[in-house]
Structures are given as structure tokens and as C-alpha cells.
Design a protein around this motif. Structure first.
Motif, PDB file in Angstrom:
ATOM      1  N   UNK A  29       0.792  -1.326  -0.391  1.00 47.22           N
ATOM      2  CA  UNK A  29      -0.133  -0.195  -0.224  1.00 47.22           C
ATOM      3  C   UNK A  29       0.994   1.164   0.527  1.00 47.22           C
ATOM      4  N   UNK A  30       1.845   0.881   0.652  1.00 40.99           N
ATOM      5  CA  UNK A  30       2.655   2.742   1.339  1.00 40.99           C
ATOM      6  C   UNK A  30       3.359   2.924  -0.852  1.00 40.99           C
ATOM      7  N   UNK A  31       3.631   1.649  -1.259  1.00 35.35           N
ATOM      8  CA  UNK A  31       5.037   1.670  -2.112  1.00 35.35           C
ATOM      9  C   UNK A  31       4.120   2.131  -3.405  1.00 35.35           C
ATOM     10  N   UNK A  32       2.517   1.349  -3.621  1.00 31.76           N
ATOM     11  CA  UNK A  32       1.846   2.153  -4.459  1.00 31.76           C
ATOM     12  C   UNK A  32       1.682   3.721  -3.820  1.00 31.76           C
ATOM     13  N   UNK A  33       1.321   3.647  -2.881  1.00 29.40           N
ATOM     14  CA  UNK A  33       0.751   5.500  -2.589  1.00 29.40           C
ATOM     15  C   UNK A  33       2.081   6.118  -3.391  1.00 29.40           C
ATOM     16  N   UNK A  34       3.224   6.184  -3.088  1.00 26.87           N
ATOM     17  CA  UNK A  34       4.637   6.897  -3.662  1.00 26.87           C
ATOM     18  C   UNK A  34       4.772   6.696  -4.821  1.00 26.87           C
ATOM     19  N   UNK A  39       2.087  11.005  -1.988  1.00 29.94           N
ATOM     20  CA  UNK A  39       2.998  10.269  -0.636  1.00 29.94           C
ATOM     21  C   UNK A  39       3.283  11.396   0.403  1.00 29.94           C
ATOM     22  N   UNK A  40       2.764  12.106   0.569  1.00 30.01           N
ATOM     23  CA  UNK A  40       1.945  12.650   1.844  1.00 30.01           C
ATOM     24  C   UNK A  40       0.914  12.176   2.776  1.00 30.01           C
ATOM     25  N   UNK A  41       0.386  10.787   2.588  1.00 26.86           N
ATOM     26  CA  UNK A  41      -0.835  10.455   2.875  1.00 26.86           C
ATOM     27  C   UNK A  41      -0.286   9.996   4.623  1.00 26.86           C
ATOM     28  N   UNK A  42      -0.971  10.884   5.598  1.00 26.42           N
ATOM     29  CA  UNK A  42      -0.860  10.569   7.111  1.00 26.42           C
ATOM     30  C   UNK A  42       0.228  11.112   8.427  1.00 26.42           C
ATOM     31  N   UNK A 119       7.945  -4.092  -9.850  1.00 27.02           N
ATOM     32  CA  UNK A 119       8.715  -2.758  -9.542  1.00 27.02           C
ATOM     33  C   UNK A 119       8.094  -1.945  -8.545  1.00 27.02           C
ATOM     34  N   UNK A 120       7.260  -1.897  -8.578  1.00 31.63           N
ATOM     35  CA  UNK A 120       6.396  -1.010  -7.121  1.00 31.63           C
ATOM     36  C   UNK A 120       6.390  -2.095  -5.999  1.00 31.63           C
ATOM     37  N   UNK A 121       5.662  -3.107  -6.668  1.00 31.33           N
ATOM     38  CA  UNK A 121       5.411  -4.147  -5.716  1.00 31.33           C
ATOM     39  C   UNK A 121       5.817  -5.220  -4.844  1.00 31.33           C
ATOM     40  N   UNK A 122       7.112  -5.672  -5.689  1.00 32.23           N
ATOM     41  CA  UNK A 122       8.074  -6.660  -5.211  1.00 32.23           C
ATOM     42  C   UNK A 122       7.782  -7.588  -6.088  1.00 32.23           C
ATOM     43  N   UNK A 123       6.718  -8.611  -6.939  1.00 32.24           N
ATOM     44  CA  UNK A 123       6.540  -9.441  -7.874  1.00 32.24           C
ATOM     45  C   UNK A 123       5.251  -9.408  -9.195  1.00 32.24           C
ATOM     46  N   UNK A 124       5.648 -10.107 -10.089  1.00 31.20           N
ATOM     47  CA  UNK A 124       4.627  -9.622 -10.520  1.00 31.20           C
ATOM     48  C   UNK A 124       4.098 -11.622 -11.111  1.00 31.20           C
ATOM     49  N   UNK A 272      10.770  -4.467  -4.015  1.00 29.72           N
ATOM     50  CA  UNK A 272      10.468  -3.186  -5.114  1.00 29.72           C
ATOM     51  C   UNK A 272      11.571  -2.514  -5.614  1.00 29.72           C
ATOM     52  N   UNK A 273      11.551  -1.865  -7.021  1.00 23.19           N
ATOM     53  CA  UNK A 273      13.478  -0.690  -7.090  1.00 23.19           C
ATOM     54  C   UNK A 273      12.731   0.251  -6.145  1.00 23.19           C
ATOM     55  N   UNK A 274      11.763   1.093  -5.179  1.00 23.19           N
ATOM     56  CA  UNK A 274      11.213   2.163  -4.727  1.00 23.19           C
ATOM     57  C   UNK A 274      11.103   1.660  -3.389  1.00 23.19           C
ATOM     58  N   UNK A 275      11.346   0.016  -2.947  1.00 21.39           N
ATOM     59  CA  UNK A 275      11.084  -0.343  -1.797  1.00 21.39           C
ATOM     60  C   UNK A 275      12.309   0.391  -0.217  1.00 21.39           C
ATOM     61  N   UNK A 276      13.455   0.226  -0.862  1.00 25.37           N
ATOM     62  CA  UNK A 276      14.476   0.854   0.293  1.00 25.37           C
ATOM     63  C   UNK A 276      14.781   2.261  -0.563  1.00 25.37           C
ATOM     64  N   UNK A 277      14.179   3.226  -1.696  1.00 16.66           N
ATOM     65  CA  UNK A 277      14.042   5.222  -1.593  1.00 16.66           C
ATOM     66  C   UNK A 277      12.763   5.312  -1.257  1.00 16.66           C
ATOM     67  N   UNK A 278      11.977   5.004  -0.487  1.00 23.21           N
ATOM     68  CA  UNK A 278      11.411   5.910  -0.406  1.00 23.21           C
ATOM     69  C   UNK A 278      12.042   6.644   0.565  1.00 23.21           C
ATOM     70  N   UNK A 279      12.527   6.582   2.090  1.00 22.10           N
ATOM     71  CA  UNK A 279      13.039   7.678   2.683  1.00 22.10           C
ATOM     72  C   UNK A 279      13.463   8.541   1.523  1.00 22.10           C
ATOM     73  N   UNK A 280      14.544   8.504   0.889  1.00 27.27           N
ATOM     74  CA  UNK A 280      14.830   9.238  -0.033  1.00 27.27           C
ATOM     75  C   UNK A 280      13.640  10.418  -0.255  1.00 27.27           C
ATOM     76  N   UNK A 281      13.088   9.693  -1.144  1.00 26.83           N
ATOM     77  CA  UNK A 281      11.762  10.405  -1.446  1.00 26.83           C
ATOM     78  C   UNK A 281      11.004  11.563  -0.937  1.00 26.83           C
ATOM     79  N   UNK A 282      11.310  11.117   0.535  1.00 22.51           N
ATOM     80  CA  UNK A 282      10.562  11.442   1.668  1.00 22.51           C
ATOM     81  C   UNK A 282      11.221  12.830   1.688  1.00 22.51           C
ATOM     82  N   UNK A 283      12.609  12.784   2.040  1.00 19.20           N
ATOM     83  CA  UNK A 283      13.887  13.906   1.987  1.00 19.20           C
ATOM     84  C   UNK A 283      13.502  14.554   1.326  1.00 19.20           C
ATOM     85  N   UNK A 284      13.443  14.739  -0.599  1.00 19.10           N
ATOM     86  CA  UNK A 284      12.710  15.744  -0.365  1.00 19.10           C
ATOM     87  C   UNK A 284      11.981  16.241  -0.883  1.00 19.10           C
ATOM     88  N   UNK A 285      10.807  15.640  -0.908  1.00 20.25           N
ATOM     89  CA  UNK A 285       9.201  16.291  -0.392  1.00 20.25           C
ATOM     90  C   UNK A 285       9.533  17.287   1.039  1.00 20.25           C
TER      91      UNK A 285
END
Length: 537
Positions: A29-34, A39-42, A119-124, A272-285
Motif C-alpha cells: 500500500x505504501x509503495x503504491x501510494x508513493x 506521498x504525504x498520506x497520513x 517494480x513497485x510491489x516486488x512481485x509480478x 520492489x525497486x522503490x522499497x529502499x528509496x522511499x526515505x530518500x523521496x520523503x527527504x526530497x519532498x
């Protein structure tokens, strides 16, 4: 093997508990939102602007485009066996059928969604099934292979610590279906009326807080596949009713294609490819939000005036009447405060470093101007390097799909009239009994390769150079060119081979097109004379 509705539902609940321990649903759910830009949910900050610099979506879409832009070619051959004329005809016909399945089912289009999920959720996940009611366009023949994409939160392996699909003891697939649709299927399966009446709407995932609008008239249906002997069996159940009884599918492989973007040890779910990079995205925002807040508060001057002298400040050139000396109306303005340039540099550097870590730098994106073929190939290889492991998983996914298709053709197609291409390059219809694939599947070799545009162009250029230097015969040259680049290649190849044989029969002299019929007549006459002479001995 557990086969009752209650037993299968208990297995489903155990699988949900496992997913909870690894935090699968919350992570998806978090990956889908980002990925979608939410990206500002909650975040409870009503006075703070919430800008979004969604670098994750741009890079993920680039990765998907890079993978699906390659042309996938499927070739069938017998492993460690020589293909005779009959086997070659069968393999060619099956290749045509596989390509038809891909076209009919929309496989290439579906792969974009599969890669996006990976790429987003981890599995296809792809479910391959046989629709017995689909029309084939021929009288007396029905049934086609179809596909459907499945979320990784809706599939459950019997052994969650094992990633291989075909080694699983059983596989569960959850689907949300309308109550009436499920009842209609049970009527077709001649289920007892009392069993049909048990079908009622339920909450998804046992969510007691779900509103009636959320689940409406839907019911959760579990499809269970398991291996028994050499065949795959399956059944469908709800919480307390059997939708379809245990059935022998006749298949030898689970009809599931599964790929992970990044493998996780001792777990069938990947990352997924974005799992470990969500903190970076949050810092940029966050940095962008603070910079925007600073500009809004400090970048524009403010005017202060003496409220005891003037009730309000009016913008513009309209004159204001005051009592007493106008100079006593005291006001002042604040000068704009410049924001440090390091903030913008930090944001740009952070974005650049994040893209570098994801393998989407300018070099990988191909933002160069190559001037020759060698440079184009170098850029292509540099671009593909970060995706090489994912590309191999993608090829394995397609190979699994082809093997499953062939397995289902063997089990369900029976005797059919199929359209194939002869060695002369002409299309012809032949009868084919697909059940004979049962002896060939075990030794079948599926070759999948990408044929990117620039690689093909460089290969053709190399062939041209070899041909001009006299190192290649015309027939060999034609055989080496990809078929989709030469219309009616098989017919041209056949004519070139015939021309070469006639030239050899003429003693090496060049044979003109109008002389071919005469040469063929002379050759036939010669063969007849030789045959008569041989027969007189």
C-alpha cells in the motif's frame, strides 16, 4: 492434502498471518501510494504546502519501457535430439500457436502491468487458464488459452520459504467475485441447492471495519492448485461452500508465472525497486516543502504601519485623508531575506544521487549523441547493465509462460487444424494432434532472446561486409538475416537456393531468371537419363 472448504480456508488464514509478519500488505500500500504520487498520506500538517517531486515513478516507467521495448522471439527445438521432418513441422506449428496465444491474450500488453507490479510491489504474477467456451474461428473447435494478472497479495504458496513455483506443495489464489456469478458457476457444476444457498457476501480479508459499500455483493473465492502424481488438481471454495469440486486439470505444471524484481532469501515475495528509496523521496519532498514555506514567508517584503494613526492600509494610488500631520503616520517595510543557495543544491544533489543508486543516471538514460554504430552499442550496453539481472528474470518469466502454454495445448487442444508456414514460405493448413506433445515437452528447449534495433542493424552491417568480401554465400547471407526484416524471407531464400543449385549444374556460369525453367527441364532430363542408365545395370 486438505480439500474441504473449512480446511482450505484455514490454510488461507495461516498464509495471511505469514504476510502480516513480513508486513506485505502495508508495504504494498505504501509503495503504491508513493508510485502514484500520494506521498504525504497520513501527515498532519494543514499549514504546510505538500509538494511532490516524484522521481520514483519516472525511473520505474523508464525501467519498464527499457524491458518491454525488446522484441521477444520464441523458438522451439528438441533438446539433445535431431529434429526430423515431422518434428520440424510440429515445432513450427506449435511456435505459430504460441504466437497466436500471445496475440489473442494480450500477453505483451499484460507484461507492462506485470513489470510495473514487480517494480513497485516486488512481485509480478500471471495466471494462465483455458477458456473452453472461447471461439477459435473454426467449426467444431472451441477453447483458447487466456491470462489474468494477479496481485502478489492475492496469491499464497504452500511453502512461503520456497520461491520456486513448480516445487510448491500447493498454491492458493484469492479472487473477489459477485455472489450471483459464483452461484451461477455452482449451478453449471450441478452443486446441490443447499450448497448454493450458503454463498453470501463477506468482508474482504475479514476486515470487520469494512463498510457494506466496500464489499457490496462480493464474496471471496479461493482456488487451490496442488500436485497429485504427475498431474495438477484444483478446486474452488468459499469460507463454507464448495464452488467446484476436486478436478484433475490434466496439466503437468502449475499454471502460474511468477517473477520478483529483487529476490529475498527464504521468502517467495521479493522487493520492489522503490522499497529502499522511499526515505530518500520523503527527504526530497520535505526539503522542498520547507523551501517553499521559507519563500512564502520570507521572500516577499512586509509592510508595518501605525494602527493608532491609520485604521487600514490601502494598496494603490488612491489618496487617503488623515487628521493632523501626514508625516506622523509611521510605517516601515521589511526587506526580503534570501534563502541559502545550498538548499537548492542539496535537493538537486539528492535527486541526482538517488537516480544514480537506482541505475538511471544520464549515461544510463542514454542522454548522449552517438555518432557511429559502435557508440550506439556502447550506450545500449551501458543502459542495459543495471537491468541485466531483472531482464534475465523477465526472460525466465516468458519462458515459463511458453512452457505452460504448451502444457495446456497438450492437455486441452486435442486434434485441430492449424495454420503454419511451409519450408517454401507458403502458409498451409495441417491437422495436428496436440496430445503428441506429451512425449516432447520433457525434452523441449525454449530459446528467448532480445533483438534490439541497434543490435540488429550492427549485425546486418557485419553481414553486409562479409558478403561484399565474398566470405558468405547468398543463401547463408539470407539465412542469417532476421525474418521480420525481410518480407517473404522463406520464399526468397528458397529461390536463391534453387538458383545456386542451377548455377552449379550449369558449370558455375551465372544463371539468368528467364533461363531457370530451361535449366530445370535439362536437369530433370539428365536425372531421368541417369536413372535409366542405372536401372539397366
Amino acid at each position: 492434502m486438505k480439500k474441504t472448504a473449512q480446511e482450505i480456508w484455514q490454510e488461507y488464514e495461516y498464509a495471511l498471518q505469514y504476510n502480516d509478519t513480513i508486513g506485505l500488505e502495508s508495504r504494498v500500500e505504501k509503495n503504491e501510494n508513493f508510485f502514484l504520487g500520494k506521498q504525504w498520506e497520513g501527515v498532519n500538517a494543514p499549514d504546510l504546502d505538500k509538494p511532490v517531486f516524484n522521481i520514483l515513478k519516472r525511473v520505474v516507467n523508464y525501467f519498464i519501457a527499457m524491458l518491454v521495448s525488446d522484441n521477444i522471439g520464441v523458438g522451439l527445438s528438441l533438446f539433445n535430439r535431431k529434429s526430423d521432418g515431422v518434428n520440424r513441422v510440429i515445432l513450427t506449428a506449435v511456435e505459430e500457436q504460441v504466437r497466436q496465444v500471445m496475440e489473442y491474450s494480450g500477453f505483451h500488453s499484460a507484461m507492462r502491468g506485470i513489470l510495473r507490479d514487480a517494480a513497485v510491489d516486488g512481485d509480478g504474477v500471471l495466471h494462465v487458464f483455458f477458456n473452453a467456451d472461447a471461439k477459435t474461428g473454426r467449426a467444431g473447435e472451441k477453447g483458447l488459452i487466456e491470462i489474468e494478472s494477479i496481485d502478489n497479495t492475492d496469491i499464497f504458496f504452500g511453502n512461503p520459504q520456497l520461491a520456486g513455483v513448480q516445487r510448491q506443495p500447493y498454491i492458493l489464489i484469492e479472487s473477489r467475485r459477485s455472489v450471483e456469478d459464483v452461484k451461477e458457476e455452482m449451478r453449471r457444476n450441478r452443486a446441490p441447492k443447499a450448497e448454493i444457498e450458503k454463498i453470501q457476501s463477506d468482508c474482504p480479508r475479514n476486515d470487520a471495519l469494512a463498510s457494506e459499500y466496500t464489499y457490496g455483493d462480493k464474496v471471496s473465492v479461493l482456488t487451490k492448485y496442488w500436485r497429485e502424481g504427475d498431474h495438477i488438481r484444483f478446486c474452488k471454495v468459499t469460507r463454507n461452500a464448495v464452488v467446484q469440486k476436486e478436478t484433475d486439470s490434466g496439466l503437468e505444471r502449475y499454471p502460474i508465472c511468477y517473477m520478483s524484481w529483487e529476490r529475498v532469501k527464504n521468502c517467495y515475495h521479493g522487493m520492489g525497486v522503490i522499497d529502499g528509496l522511499i526515505p530518500n523521496q520523503m527527504a526530497i519532498n520535505k526539503m522542498a516543502a520547507l523551501a517553499q514555506r521559507f519563500i512564502r514567508q520570507q521572500a516577499f517584503p512586509r509592510i508595518f504601519f501605525n494602527k493608532n494613526k491609520l485604521d487600514k492600509w490601502v494598496e494603490g494610488v488612491k489618496p487617503l485623508a488623515v487628521q493632523g500631520n501626514p508625516s506622523d503616520i509611521i510605517y516601515a517595510d521589511t526587506h526580503a531575506v534570501n534563502m541559502s543557495g545550498q538548499v537548492g543544491e542539496y535537493i538537486d544533489r539528492f535527486i541526482g544521487n538517488t537516480k544514480e543508486l537506482m541505475g538511471a543516471s544520464d549515461a544510463a538514460l542514454g542522454n548522449v549523441n552517438p555518432e557511429n554504430t559502435s557508440a550506439i552499442i556502447a550506450v545500449q550496453k551501458a543502459t542495459a547493465m543495471p537491468l541485466e539481472l531483472v531482464k534475465q528474470a523477465y526472460y525466465q518469466f516468458v519462458e515459463d509462460f511458453v512452457r505452460i502454454c504448451i502444457d495446456q495445448m497438450r492437455a486441452y487442444y486435442g486434434k485441430r487444424t492449424v495454420l503454419t508456414t511451409s519450408e517454401a514460405g507458403e502458409q498451409e493448413e495441417i491437422p495436428l494432434d496436440f496430445s503428441m506433445l506429451g512425449d516432447m515437452v520433457l525434452s523441449l528447449n525454449v530459446d528467448i532472446g532480445a533483438s534490439a534495433y541497434w543490435s540488429e542493424m550492427s549485425n546486418i552491417q557485419t553481414l553486409d561486409n562479409l558478403y561484399e568480401k565474398g566470405l558468405l554465400e547468398p543463401v547463408t547471407y539470407l539465412e542469417s538475416i532476421p525474418a521480420h526484416l525481410v518480407p517473404n524471407k522463406a520464399k526468397i531464400e528458397s529461390d536463391a537456393r534453387r538458383r545456386m543449385e542451377m548455377q552449379e549444374a550449369a558449370g558455375g556460369e551465372e544463371v539468368k531468371e528467364d533461363a531457370m525453367p530451361q535449366m530445370q527441364t535439362m536437369r530433370n532430363a539428365g536425372d531421368g537419363t541417369k536413372g535409366a542408365a542405372d536401372g539397366g545395370r
